[in-house]
Design an enzyme around this catalytic site. Structure first.
Site, PDB file in Angstrom:
ATOM      1  N   LYS A  52     -31.141  -6.716  11.682  1.00 47.72           N
ATOM      2  CA  LYS A  52     -29.693  -6.968  11.719  1.00 47.72           C
ATOM      3  C   LYS A  52     -29.026  -6.093  12.777  1.00 47.72           C
ATOM      4  O   LYS A  52     -28.149  -6.533  13.514  1.00 47.72           O
ATOM      5  CB  LYS A  52     -29.088  -6.711  10.327  1.00 47.72           C
ATOM      6  CG  LYS A  52     -29.507  -7.766   9.305  1.00 47.72           C
ATOM      7  CD  LYS A  52     -29.195  -7.357   7.871  1.00 47.72           C
ATOM      8  CE  LYS A  52     -29.807  -8.378   6.900  1.00 47.72           C
ATOM      9  NZ  LYS A  52     -29.653  -7.994   5.482  1.00 47.72           N
ATOM     10  N   GLN A  96     -27.514  -3.390   1.615  1.00 49.58           N
ATOM     11  CA  GLN A  96     -28.858  -3.973   1.570  1.00 49.58           C
ATOM     12  C   GLN A  96     -29.402  -3.875   0.140  1.00 49.58           C
ATOM     13  O   GLN A  96     -29.513  -2.785  -0.417  1.00 49.58           O
ATOM     14  CB  GLN A  96     -29.775  -3.234   2.566  1.00 49.58           C
ATOM     15  CG  GLN A  96     -31.152  -3.846   2.699  1.00 49.58           C
ATOM     16  CD  GLN A  96     -31.137  -5.259   3.305  1.00 49.58           C
ATOM     17  OE1 GLN A  96     -30.368  -5.554   4.213  1.00 49.58           O
ATOM     18  NE2 GLN A  96     -31.957  -6.146   2.765  1.00 49.58           N
ATOM     19  N   ASP A 119     -21.306 -10.577   3.348  1.00 45.65           N
ATOM     20  CA  ASP A 119     -22.459 -11.141   2.639  1.00 45.65           C
ATOM     21  C   ASP A 119     -22.004 -12.145   1.567  1.00 45.65           C
ATOM     22  O   ASP A 119     -22.833 -12.844   0.978  1.00 45.65           O
ATOM     23  CB  ASP A 119     -23.257 -10.015   1.962  1.00 45.65           C
ATOM     24  CG  ASP A 119     -24.608  -9.793   2.620  1.00 45.65           C
ATOM     25  OD1 ASP A 119     -25.056 -10.704   3.356  1.00 45.65           O
ATOM     26  OD2 ASP A 119     -25.211  -8.735   2.390  1.00 45.65           O
TER      27      ASP A 119
END
Ligand code: NAD
Length: 285
Positions: A52, A96, A119
């Site tokens: 990422k 994460q 997200d």
């Protein structure tokens, strides 16, 4: 059989994001900023974060990774999120997952400012998705929809069977398909006779984490197969949840692993972060 090539499409999307960054920079003087929280030493999580970060660099984002030890406290993560919520250089915040067991993940995800929730895991954005309103949509299922669109696959009226019902893959996948007027079935670990359901699928989307879960005899002739799974096989290779060699003979379209849904997930993270940056800029001006 046609390959649903996520690698090529993701490169196209990256170029568009790159152009969007330049355009935003010329108007606002700043570039989109993404902050990532990485807790612990899990090699897979570290590898995803690294991919990422590299993607952010390629498109010209500002990005920062907060690396934290496995035994970090709830308060310390919460304080970092509060800091990023208030940081004007940060447009997107990504935690994460999974987080270690001492951490209340729900509380952490709910603390992220919904306007920086790139997200799409905050209940506010989950609610907007299920009601068909604009918001931030989880990157993996959003990437699947973009990939289907690229190949002119319209799911309207089709039987779409989603295998896997997690909050980050299966449930938002089903919501997006339903919003696109598909007839949607969701299967999971407690589904009785999985094959009975998968055989009914015009479009079969699998995100489970079990190598070769979907075999040739579970797939209808000419079906469209989207393999969301990413697993490490005994020989070290990355494979999906579908027995690719055999299923590919039978279906009309299929995503390869790697090179299918995986790169689309990262491309959608970039496009969600650019979207957040544009909205944040608009709000301030
Ligand atoms: P998860 O463990 O949170 O959820 C797995 C889901 O699969 C659950 O709903 C469970 O009920 C179901 N399931 C488990 N075994 C099953 C079985 N035998 N039959 C039917 N259903 C079963 O996992 P997740 O985070 O949703 O990830 C699923 C897979 O997708 C993993 O392989 C993961 O690596 C992959 N993934 C890929 C991407 C990507 O970018 N392509 C992104 C996220 C996750």
């Amino acid at each position: 059989m046609t390959l649903l090539d996520g690698k090529t499409l993701s490169q196209k999307i990256e170029l568009n994001v790159q152009a969007g960054v330049k355009e935003l920079k010329s108007r606002s003087g700043s570039v989109p900023g993404l902050a990532v929280i990485l807790v612990g030493q899990d090699p897979a999580s570290a590898a995803y974060v690294n991919m990422k970060k590299k993607a952010c660099d390629r498109v010209g984002f500002y990005s920062v990774t907060h690396e934290m030890p496995e035994d970090i406290s709830q308060d310390a993560i919460e304080n970092t999120i509060k800091m990023m919520n208030n940081n004007p250089n940060i447009d997107g915040i990504l935690i994460q997952l999974p987080l270690p067991s001492q951490i209340d993940t729900t509380k952490i995800l709910e603390l992220v400012d919904p306007s920086k929730d790139v997200d799409g895991f905050h209940p506010y954005n989950v609610g907007r998705l299920t009601t068909g309103l604009d918001g931030f949509v989880p990157c993996t299922p959003l990437g699947v929809m973009e990939l289907l669109k690229e190949y002119d696959i319209d799911v309207k009226g089709k039987n779409c069977v989603v295998v896997g019902a997690s909050n980050i893959v299966g449930k938002p996948m089903a919501a997006l398909l339903l919003n696109a007027n598909a007839t949607v079935e969701i299967c999971h670990i407690f589904t009785d006779d999985l094959k009975k359901h998968t055989l009914n699928a015009d479009v079969l989307l699998v995100g489970v984490g079990v190598i070769n879960l979907i075999k040739e005899d579970m797939v209808k002739d000419g079906a469209i197969i989207v393999d969301i799974g990413i697993n490490r096989a005994a020989n070290g290779k990355l494979v999906g949840d579908v027995d690719y060699e055999n299923v590919a003979q039978k279906c009309s379209y299929i995503t390869p692993v790697p090179g299918g849904v995986g790169p689309m997930t990262i491309a959608m993270l970039l496009s969600n972060t650019l979207k957040a940056a544009k909205l944040n800029y608009k709000e301030k001006n």
